[in-house]
Design a protein around this motif. Structure first.
Motif, PDB file in Angstrom:
ATOM      1  N   ASP A  89       0.954  -1.386  -0.026  1.00 53.92           N
ATOM      2  CA  ASP A  89       0.129  -0.207   0.104  1.00 53.92           C
ATOM      3  C   ASP A  89       0.881   1.491   0.058  1.00 53.92           C
ATOM      4  O   ASP A  89       0.324   2.411   0.410  1.00 53.92           O
ATOM      5  CB  ASP A  89      -0.993  -0.150   1.061  1.00 53.92           C
ATOM      6  N   GLU A  90       2.009   1.201  -0.576  1.00 57.57           N
ATOM      7  CA  GLU A  90       3.108   2.212  -0.526  1.00 57.57           C
ATOM      8  C   GLU A  90       2.831   3.072  -2.031  1.00 57.57           C
ATOM      9  O   GLU A  90       2.682   2.314  -2.961  1.00 57.57           O
ATOM     10  CB  GLU A  90       4.283   2.023  -0.343  1.00 57.57           C
ATOM     11  N   ASN A  91       3.030   4.414  -1.964  1.00 55.90           N
ATOM     12  CA  ASN A  91       3.079   5.039  -3.373  1.00 55.90           C
ATOM     13  C   ASN A  91       4.375   5.774  -3.006  1.00 55.90           C
ATOM     14  O   ASN A  91       4.590   6.383  -2.007  1.00 55.90           O
ATOM     15  CB  ASN A  91       1.994   6.024  -3.375  1.00 55.90           C
ATOM     16  N   LYS A  92       5.013   6.053  -4.319  1.00 56.32           N
ATOM     17  CA  LYS A  92       6.302   6.720  -4.506  1.00 56.32           C
ATOM     18  C   LYS A  92       6.509   7.518  -5.759  1.00 56.32           C
ATOM     19  O   LYS A  92       6.217   6.796  -6.787  1.00 56.32           O
ATOM     20  CB  LYS A  92       7.514   5.776  -3.923  1.00 56.32           C
ATOM     21  N   VAL A  93       6.712   8.664  -5.835  1.00 52.39           N
ATOM     22  CA  VAL A  93       6.973   9.440  -6.934  1.00 52.39           C
ATOM     23  C   VAL A  93       8.542   9.353  -7.294  1.00 52.39           C
ATOM     24  O   VAL A  93       9.288   9.635  -6.395  1.00 52.39           O
ATOM     25  CB  VAL A  93       6.547  10.939  -6.939  1.00 52.39           C
ATOM     26  N   ASP A 100      10.159  14.041 -15.908  1.00 52.50           N
ATOM     27  CA  ASP A 100       8.827  13.657 -15.836  1.00 52.50           C
ATOM     28  C   ASP A 100       8.567  12.875 -14.580  1.00 52.50           C
ATOM     29  O   ASP A 100       9.404  12.209 -14.141  1.00 52.50           O
ATOM     30  CB  ASP A 100       8.531  12.598 -17.052  1.00 52.50           C
ATOM     31  N   GLN A 101       7.473  13.144 -13.990  1.00 50.53           N
ATOM     32  CA  GLN A 101       7.106  12.653 -12.723  1.00 50.53           C
ATOM     33  C   GLN A 101       6.124  11.276 -12.910  1.00 50.53           C
ATOM     34  O   GLN A 101       5.171  11.405 -13.252  1.00 50.53           O
ATOM     35  CB  GLN A 101       6.391  13.548 -11.666  1.00 50.53           C
ATOM     36  N   TRP A 102       6.489  10.235 -12.220  1.00 48.13           N
ATOM     37  CA  TRP A 102       5.802   9.009 -12.291  1.00 48.13           C
ATOM     38  C   TRP A 102       5.603   8.408 -11.021  1.00 48.13           C
ATOM     39  O   TRP A 102       6.533   8.566 -10.043  1.00 48.13           O
ATOM     40  CB  TRP A 102       6.519   8.070 -13.376  1.00 48.13           C
ATOM     41  N   ASN A 103       4.376   8.076 -10.816  1.00 47.23           N
ATOM     42  CA  ASN A 103       3.942   7.582  -9.365  1.00 47.23           C
ATOM     43  C   ASN A 103       4.003   6.045  -9.593  1.00 47.23           C
ATOM     44  O   ASN A 103       3.404   5.227 -10.586  1.00 47.23           O
ATOM     45  CB  ASN A 103       2.402   7.844  -9.074  1.00 47.23           C
TER      46      ASN A 103
END
Length: 99
Positions: free
Chosen positions: A46-50, A56-59
């Motif tokens: 359940d982790e998000n990281k950019v 360019d910014q990717w999640n």
């Protein structure tokens, strides 16, 4: 560019050059390296990281392992500028052409 495979389904091919255009973009911005990194060192459940990929910014998101028992990740544009840049990549590959 469609092949019927059953009474209710068809296989739709990719426009010529789309695969190469996406692969070139992924190689140029370091996305392939990110994919390998996420396989070798997955995000926590359940982790998000950019990630910054050449501006360019990717999640990257890993779903909760209580729901999905896997190390699968979702990778998506994080901001509108990245989304627009990727839409241009798809356009160069012919994804926006309707035969």
């Amino acid at each position: 560019n469609e092949t019927p495979i059953s009474r209710y389904g068809s296989r739709v091919g990719l426009p010529p050059g789309l695969r190469e255009e996406i692969l070139s973009y992924c190689n140029n911005v370091g996305m392939i390296d990110l994919f390998r990194k996420l396989l070798e060192d997955p995000l926590d459940s359940d982790e998000n990281k950019v990630f910054d990929m050449n501006g360019d910014q990717w999640n990257a998101n890993r779903p909760p392992t209580s729901t999905w028992q896997s190390n699968m990740h979702w990778v998506e544009p994080y901001d509108e500028a990245t989304n627009q840049n990727f839409l241009k990549v798809l356009g160069r590959g012919g994804f926006d052409i309707i035969p």
